[in-house]
Design a protein around this motif. Structure first.
Motif, PDB file in Angstrom:
ATOM      1  N   ASP A 150       0.869  -1.331  -0.015  1.00  0.00           N
ATOM      2  CA  ASP A 150       0.211   0.037   0.084  1.00  0.00           C
ATOM      3  C   ASP A 150       0.863   1.287  -0.048  1.00  0.00           C
ATOM      4  N   SER A 152      -0.449   4.308  -0.937  1.00  0.00           N
ATOM      5  CA  SER A 152      -1.326   5.328  -0.416  1.00  0.00           C
ATOM      6  C   SER A 152      -1.149   6.081   0.774  1.00  0.00           C
ATOM      7  N   ARG A 153      -0.946   5.239   1.817  1.00  0.00           N
ATOM      8  CA  ARG A 153      -0.961   5.776   3.099  1.00  0.00           C
ATOM      9  C   ARG A 153       0.325   6.398   3.110  1.00  0.00           C
ATOM     10  N   HIS A 179      -1.162  -1.448  -4.516  1.00  0.00           N
ATOM     11  CA  HIS A 179      -2.205  -0.624  -3.893  1.00  0.00           C
ATOM     12  C   HIS A 179      -1.926   0.976  -4.047  1.00  0.00           C
ATOM     13  N   ASP A 182      -5.974   5.233  -2.729  1.00  0.00           N
ATOM     14  CA  ASP A 182      -6.717   5.183  -1.419  1.00  0.00           C
ATOM     15  C   ASP A 182      -7.025   6.527  -0.915  1.00  0.00           C
ATOM     16  N   GLU A 249      -8.960   1.930  -6.493  1.00  0.00           N
ATOM     17  CA  GLU A 249      -9.932   1.632  -5.477  1.00  0.00           C
ATOM     18  C   GLU A 249     -11.370   2.504  -5.927  1.00  0.00           C
ATOM     19  N   GLN A 454      -0.378  -8.863   2.786  1.00  0.00           N
ATOM     20  CA  GLN A 454      -0.747  -7.500   2.607  1.00  0.00           C
ATOM     21  C   GLN A 454      -0.015  -6.590   3.377  1.00  0.00           C
ATOM     22  N   TRP A 456      -0.254  -3.327   4.513  1.00  0.00           N
ATOM     23  CA  TRP A 456      -1.091  -2.049   4.464  1.00  0.00           C
ATOM     24  C   TRP A 456      -0.275  -0.900   5.261  1.00  0.00           C
TER      25      TRP A 456
END
Ligand code: ACM
Length: 514
Positions: A150, A152-153, A179, A182, A249, A454, A456
């Motif tokens: 991920d 995006s975060r 990812h 987001d 997303e 994953q 995240w």
């Protein structure tokens, strides 16, 4: 005196123990040892068959685990490659004996994985490098062995991604699930919508504005990938037999794009600015046009014909409380917000199909009761052919999706989420995961494509933190993806780990604590 049978059993036990001590991860599915070893000095040179389109530099020399150099030359060399008809994709045969090293393969992934195993077999002994005599016939249990990042975060950038791809290749993982989109940030350049990155990429999970002086000084550069950068990463992955699955997303987790284009949201549309946690107003044809435009550029960029559309955790109340959306639902005979979501993503599925692609999404897209909600879909049914990515809800939902004819990738969060602490999801628990639940016929089991783990990004602002949470648990998931369940053995796996930790200490020095 030992009987021949007891001698045979003893021999088998010694062989098995020796094989188990080779320190291989993932453990091969068929392996037998012989007495003896090949000895090399500083270099093993070999030549690849001309039709085998592997980028040699990426195979082993960049794996950096050992000082020995594996050099690709034009002709001859220490390894004989043999193409074997009817060998499954990704399968390989590796024989090391007094005649030398032979690799049998069906496709380039098979040859690549044989070289990865060979790389793991090399040991240093004084000034020499030794490779034990061994015969391996191997193929993966599952064809979907994924690691998700991920960004995006928290945006990590090219260097970290390439390091992760190197380590995935070492572990024979073949899917990098990216990812890129987001709520906090939009991380992929889209030509038609420049504000997605000029506005939508500027924040991270802690809502810091990264365009301020403080941040640009600390982290100069963009917080998104240009198309050229993505092409570079795709080629890097491709050279390691890894397919990248992009995730865009929708209709929730869409705050970054709605911040850039408030007219796409529900609340933001009426109130004028992008509101955190807002979702797309999918009753507005503008939104479908926007998504089609974005997906068109994504499909043009990525070779994968599977596109992940997210679909998780959509706060349906935003639609229920927006009168224009409620009216749209009524006039289109969509009795629940779940039906509205399925209606919309089925249109996206049709669009993807028209481009030769298959849709994949988190398991909320089935309309099932995933989070304990009381309503299920009534009028709409998820499009046939969709790949359901299970992450939450009762594990029986996997069986339910399979019985309805969908393919499933199992990423049960309790076993495969790398953002969960080691106290919550220990190494042993990670290793114990089986992607295939009970109660499925042999034919149905084949529709479970495999697993993902994953990473995240909420609490991993730095590469160090990503590596800390990823390693060593990624190795457990790699073994689950490759080694058939009958051959998994946690004690053996633990004994093999120190070999990897030794390698990681060199290849990911930022990860100081495994
Ligand atoms: C998810 O963790 N929301 C897929």
């Amino acid at each position: 005196m030992k009987t021949p049978f007891i001698s045979f059993l003893l021999f088998c036990c010694i062989q098995l123990t020796a094989a188990q001590e080779l320190g291989l991860i993932p453990y091969p599915n068929k392996i037998s040892m012989e007495t003896g070893e090949l000895i090399y000095k500083e270099v093993i040179s070999f030549s690849l068959p001309s039709h085998l389109t592997l980028e040699p530099a990426s195979i082993i020399s960049q794996a950096k685990g050992y000082d020995i150099k594996l050099i690709v030359q034009k002709k001859g060399g220490a390894i004989k490659f043999k193409k074997i008809k009817n060998l499954a994709d990704e399968a390989y045969q590796l024989t090391i004996n007094k005649k030398g090293i032979t690799i049998g393969y069906g496709n380039r992934s098979g040859a690549f994985y044989a070289l990865q195993t060979l790389n793991q077999l090399i040991r240093k002994n004084g000034e020499d490098y030794i490779i034990p005599y061994v015969s391996i016939s191997d193929q993966p249990a599952f064809h979907w062995r994924a690691y998700m990042l991920d960004e995006s975060r928290h945006f990590q950038g090219i260097k970290t991604v390439k390091t992760l791809l190197d380590e995935m290749a070492r572990l024979k993982m073949n899917i990098f699930h990216w990812h890129l989109v987001d709520d906090p940030g939009w991380r992929i350049e889209i030509d038609k919508y420049p504000k997605l990155t000029s506005i939508g990429s500027k924040k991270d999970f802690s809502n810091r504005d990264m365009s301020t002086d403080e941040w640009t000084k600390k982290f100069p550069g963009n917080y998104y990938y240009t198309k050229d950068e993505i092409r570079d990463i795709i080629a890097y992955a491709e050279a390691r037999c890894i397919t990248i699955i992009p995730e865009i997303e929708m209709p929730g987790h869409a705050s970054a794009s709605i911040l850039a284009y408030p007219e796409l949201g529900t609340l933001s549309k009426s109130k004028g600015i992008g509101i955190w946690g807002d979702i797309y107003d999918i009753s507005d044809p503008k939104v479908e046009m926007f998504i089609q435009d974005v997906l068109t550029e994504v499909i043009d960029l990525f070779p994968s014909r599977i596109i992940h559309i997210g679909g998780d955790e959509v706060p349906h109340s935003h639609w229920e409380n927006t009168s224009s959306v409620a009216d749209f639902m009524k006039s289109n005979h969509l009795p629940t917000a779940k039906d509205l979501q399925i209606w919309f993503i089925n249109r996206i599925s049709k669009f993807l199909q028209s481009k030769g692609c298959t849709m994949m999404g988190w398991n909320e897209i089935t309309g099932d009761n995933v989070h304990g909600e009381t309503t299920e879909n009534k009028s709409e049914k998820l499009a046939d052919g969709t790949v359901v990515h299970f992450w939450d809800g009762d594990a029986s939902l996997v069986n339910k999706s399979i019985k309805r004819g969908y393919k499933v990738v199992n990423s049960n969060r309790f076993f495969t989420y790398l953002d969960y602490s080691y106290e919550t999801t220990s190494m042993e628990k990670s290793y114990s995961f089986s992607p295939v639940p009970e109660g499925l016929s042999e034919k149905e089991q084949k529709n479970i494509w495999g697993l993902g783990c994953q990473m995240w990004g909420e609490y991993t602002p730095t590469a160090e933190r990503v590596f800390y949470m990823t390693f060593p648990r990624i190795a457990a998931h790699a073994e689950t993806g490759w080694t058939i369940s009958e051959n998994k053995n946690y004690d053996r796996f633990l004994k093999a780990l120190p070999n990897f930790k030794q390698v990681w200490a060199r290849t990911i020095p930022l990860a100081t604590d495994f």
